[in-house]
Design a protein around this motif. Structure first.
Motif, PDB file in Angstrom:
ATOM      1  N   TYR A   1       0.819  -1.207   0.000  1.00 13.29           N
ATOM      2  CA  TYR A   1       0.000   0.000   0.000  1.00 13.29           C
ATOM      3  C   TYR A   1       0.858   1.264   0.000  1.00 13.29           C
ATOM      4  O   TYR A   1       0.580   2.208  -0.723  1.00 13.29           O
TER       5      TYR A   1
ATOM      6  N   HIS B   1      -3.333   1.970  -3.351  1.00 21.12           N
ATOM      7  CA  HIS B   1      -4.467   1.077  -3.133  1.00 21.12           C
ATOM      8  C   HIS B   1      -4.862   0.418  -4.449  1.00 21.12           C
ATOM      9  O   HIS B   1      -5.144   1.098  -5.429  1.00 21.12           O
ATOM     10  N   LYS B   2      -4.880  -0.894  -4.497  1.00 20.96           N
ATOM     11  CA  LYS B   2      -5.224  -1.682  -5.683  1.00 20.96           C
ATOM     12  C   LYS B   2      -4.408  -1.250  -6.915  1.00 20.96           C
ATOM     13  O   LYS B   2      -4.945  -0.711  -7.883  1.00 20.96           O
TER      14      LYS B   2
ATOM     15  N   LYS C   1      -2.548  -1.234 -10.430  1.00 17.63           N
ATOM     16  CA  LYS C   1      -2.695  -1.924 -11.711  1.00 17.63           C
ATOM     17  C   LYS C   1      -1.373  -1.960 -12.464  1.00 17.63           C
ATOM     18  O   LYS C   1      -1.127  -2.869 -13.231  1.00 17.63           O
TER      19      LYS C   1
END
Length: 105
Positions: A47, A52-53, A55
């Motif tokens: 993180y 966050h998430k 790609k």
């Protein structure tokens, strides 16, 4: 003394950069420590460095990782540093209270 002399000999803009990096270093180390405490080591670092998430892995992620190596190490050492500063060096003894009697038993 040598470090202080070397720091004073630097131009003003280099001292400004060192000051800014010092502030960044402390804030980033604290942020890394908070995230690894909350999310665990693997998820916390993921993180902190990728967001966050994520790609994609981009160039600014790699540069941030390189710049953040020293704060990341310090962020891992914060629990150890906290334990050292919380150690008891000496415990003051409370004097025992002696009850006075009036001679009446």
């Amino acid at each position: 003394m040598f470090l202080w002399t070397a720091l004073i000999a630097l131009p003003w803009w280099v001292m400004t950069l060192w000051g800014a990096y010092t502030i960044y270093f402390i804030c980033r180390a604290w942020y890394i420590w908070q995230q690894t405490t909350d999310d665990g080591l693997k998820e916390g670092y993921k993180y902190v460095f990728l967001g966050h998430k994520p790609k994609y892995l981009r160039l600014h992620h790699i540069l941030r990782m390189i710049i953040d190596i020293p704060p990341a190490l310090l962020g891992l050492l914060f629990p150890l540093i906290r334990a050292i500063f919380r150690m008891k060096i000496y415990e003051f003894k409370q004097p025992e209270k002696v009850e006075k009697t009036n001679g009446q038993g």
